[in-house]
Design an enzyme around this catalytic site. Sequence first.
Site, PDB file in Angstrom:
ATOM      1  N   SER A  28      -0.785  -2.416  -0.535  1.00 21.29           N
ATOM      2  CA  SER A  28      -1.288  -3.363   0.398  1.00 21.29           C
ATOM      3  C   SER A  28      -0.528  -4.910   0.233  1.00 21.29           C
ATOM      4  CB  SER A  28      -2.830  -3.779   0.336  1.00 21.29           C
ATOM      5  OG  SER A  28      -3.345  -2.702   1.040  1.00 21.29           O
ATOM      6  N   LYS A  56       1.341  -6.018   3.205  1.00 19.74           N
ATOM      7  CA  LYS A  56       0.885  -6.521   4.308  1.00 19.74           C
ATOM      8  C   LYS A  56       1.175  -7.991   4.787  1.00 19.74           C
ATOM      9  CE  LYS A  56      -2.662  -2.860   4.309  1.00 19.74           C
ATOM     10  NZ  LYS A  56      -4.010  -2.458   3.755  1.00 19.74           N
ATOM     11  N   TYR A  81       4.178   3.468   7.891  1.00 14.99           N
ATOM     12  CA  TYR A  81       3.003   2.359   7.331  1.00 14.99           C
ATOM     13  C   TYR A  81       3.028   3.180   6.046  1.00 14.99           C
ATOM     14  CZ  TYR A  81      -1.232   1.067   5.434  1.00 14.99           C
ATOM     15  OH  TYR A  81      -2.584   0.500   4.615  1.00 14.99           O
ATOM     16  N   TYR A 111      -9.563  -8.986   0.036  1.00 14.45           N
ATOM     17  CA  TYR A 111     -10.491  -7.966   0.784  1.00 14.45           C
ATOM     18  C   TYR A 111     -12.141  -8.744   0.698  1.00 14.45           C
ATOM     19  CZ  TYR A 111      -7.137  -4.726  -0.726  1.00 14.45           C
ATOM     20  OH  TYR A 111      -5.760  -4.272  -0.823  1.00 14.45           O
ATOM     21  N   VAL A 139      -3.837  -1.406  -4.071  1.00 14.91           N
ATOM     22  CA  VAL A 139      -4.458  -0.610  -4.841  1.00 14.91           C
ATOM     23  C   VAL A 139      -3.490   0.127  -5.935  1.00 14.91           C
ATOM     24  CG1 VAL A 139      -6.098   0.430  -3.092  1.00 14.91           C
ATOM     25  CG2 VAL A 139      -3.872   1.417  -3.179  1.00 14.91           C
TER      26      VAL A 139
HETATM   27  N1  GLN Z   1      -1.584   2.804   1.203  1.00 13.42           N
HETATM   28  C1  GLN Z   1      -2.649   2.105   0.974  1.00 13.42           C
HETATM   29  C2  GLN Z   1      -4.047   2.625   1.861  1.00 13.42           C
HETATM   30  O1  GLN Z   1      -3.620   2.570   2.871  1.00 13.42           O
HETATM   31  C3  GLN Z   1      -2.968   0.684   0.563  1.00 13.42           C
HETATM   32  C4  GLN Z   1      -4.163   0.311   0.418  1.00 13.42           C
HETATM   33  C5  GLN Z   1      -4.241  -0.930  -0.364  1.00 13.42           C
HETATM   34  O2  GLN Z   1      -3.269  -1.061  -1.354  1.00 13.42           O
HETATM   35  N2  GLN Z   1      -5.374  -1.456  -0.473  1.00 13.42           N
HETATM   36  O3  GLN Z   1      -4.744   3.371   1.642  1.00 13.42           O
END
Ligand code: GLN
Length: 612
Positions: free
Chosen positions: A67, A70, A192, A244, A262
Amino acid sequence: MTLAVSPISDYLKSLHASLQSNDDGEVATYIPELGLADPGSFGICIATVDGQVYTAGDVDRRFTIQSMSKPFIYGYALHTHGMETVLKRVGVEPTGESFNSIVLDQVSNRPYNPMVNAGAIAVTSLVEGETADRRYDEMMRYFGLFAGRDLDIDESVFRSEHATGHRNRAIAYMMLNTGMLDRDPEDVLELYFKQCSISVDCRDMAVMAATLAAQGTNPVTGETVLEPDHVRDVLTVMSTCGMYDYAGQWAFDVGVPAKSGVSGGVIAVIPGQLGIAVYSPPLDRVGNSVRGVEACKKISHDFSLHVFDGRTDVHSVIRREYTAADVPSKRVRSMWERDMLADHGKRLSVMEIQGALFFGSAEKFLRRLTEIAREGRTVIVDFKRAAYADRTAIELICQTALVLSSGDCTIVFTELSGKEELQGLKSALEERVGSSPRVRLVSDTDLAIELFEDEILAETDFSLYDRILPLAEIDIFDGLSKDDLQRLSGVATTFQYAAGDKIISEGDDARVFFVVARGSVSVSVTVDGSRTRRIGSVGQGAPFGEMALLDGGKRSADVIADVPVICYLFSVERLREMSDEAPAILPTILGNLVRILSDRLRLANDEIRALQ
Ligand code: GLN
């Protein structure tokens, strides 16, 4: 480049050591391949906006960006499509829910923001290219610009996520249903998942964060990746949505825009200063790296980086103020000129400006400028130490200059040339107030003071300058008898120079000295081997090259005629030879010279005092 010895490296190393033993949290396993990460792996990296990188721990360990991609892909979308188009696809509202929540804004059908999966998938659908391969290349090119190197993806994480990412599939199909996706969802999802699988290390992430800190210019490659307005938009959503449903607590504790992933990475951006990246896979309940959050909290606290720490300084914008009576120009002037200027020098004020010019600091110095100008004085605003001016400061400065120039004071802006950061201010002033006779732009402050002095002197008796000054009126020959002056004129050679002629060259033997009979000359030295810097000037009645009388060494500067000049030239040897027939000449000249030099020294001391 990494500094071997530095308080910052030492600090990071001890921070790293103190957090290494914290083994709270769990490595993410919902993407099976992520579960293989080593929970003990831990790296911290800081990159400054001028490209200095400090590291501690496993900073070369590769992990997937997840993420943390993003904000950058959001930047890409703003950069390529503009804010309006992007806002139709994704909002800027925090959700207070987890990153993979399946909710859309009830009214607009948009995902809430680009930092949660739904929003990020919508943004990824905006990557340009005719085919899937082209879109992939385009995306990788853009991330590479941020990192400052070509990046790859981690194929096994990609496959793992592709095989298990059904929740993201649900999100994509839901957006297809509401019209937020206009491409094949499988296609968008593939891109993605690849985006999330980009393989990076801590150093890459710190440089990427530092690029956002440096208003979109990569501090290592110097390449501009994103325009400042869009950097602002990216940082705004990072601030409100980047962590988040921990975003509020994060803003409270750490207080800087950030994004986590994550895989266990966290980046934080301190605008104008640095980017931070931490990697440590075990995550807390909301999905943020445990050590990552702790490290950022500590760094923010210990280095006072919270955006509301109130660091912005408007108070020191005026470095100092002085008048032309305290600090006259470097021009060597005769006694009577100096007397004249001592009286009138107070009519000119110099304000030295320093640091960044934005609303608060510009307002402060312009208020003072207006105060002085209203007293009817000439004001020089010296920008030598100004760092940059934002568009608000430029506007305020131009408007103030316009208003003041309609009164009866003169404003002179100096030291704006050759500075990239102040180019905008310079052009705006030239364009908007350049034609006003009461606003001037002059390259350096000394020259501006000299021009002011010339105007004062011109007001008094200009005819004095128009003639060739006879030897009897020259300070350095003060006290010589009529006969001696007669003898002296017998050995003087009169020379004429055109404007721009070089009269003395640095490094030449010094065997003669000069006195300006009419006109003026500039003294300049070479700095850094090539640049010339004007260090002063010599006017009518004053000597130059006079050190020949004392040490007969080499010339220490160039002397160039400012205007058509007439000079008297004297050979030092010839004066010595005259000692038998006229024993008073040389001692008198040397006595006067000592007086002139000690006088200059006193002036220099006064100036040093005034400038302290
Ligand atoms: N690739 C992960 C997902 O879409 C990214 C989520 C994250 O890093 N919070 O679940």
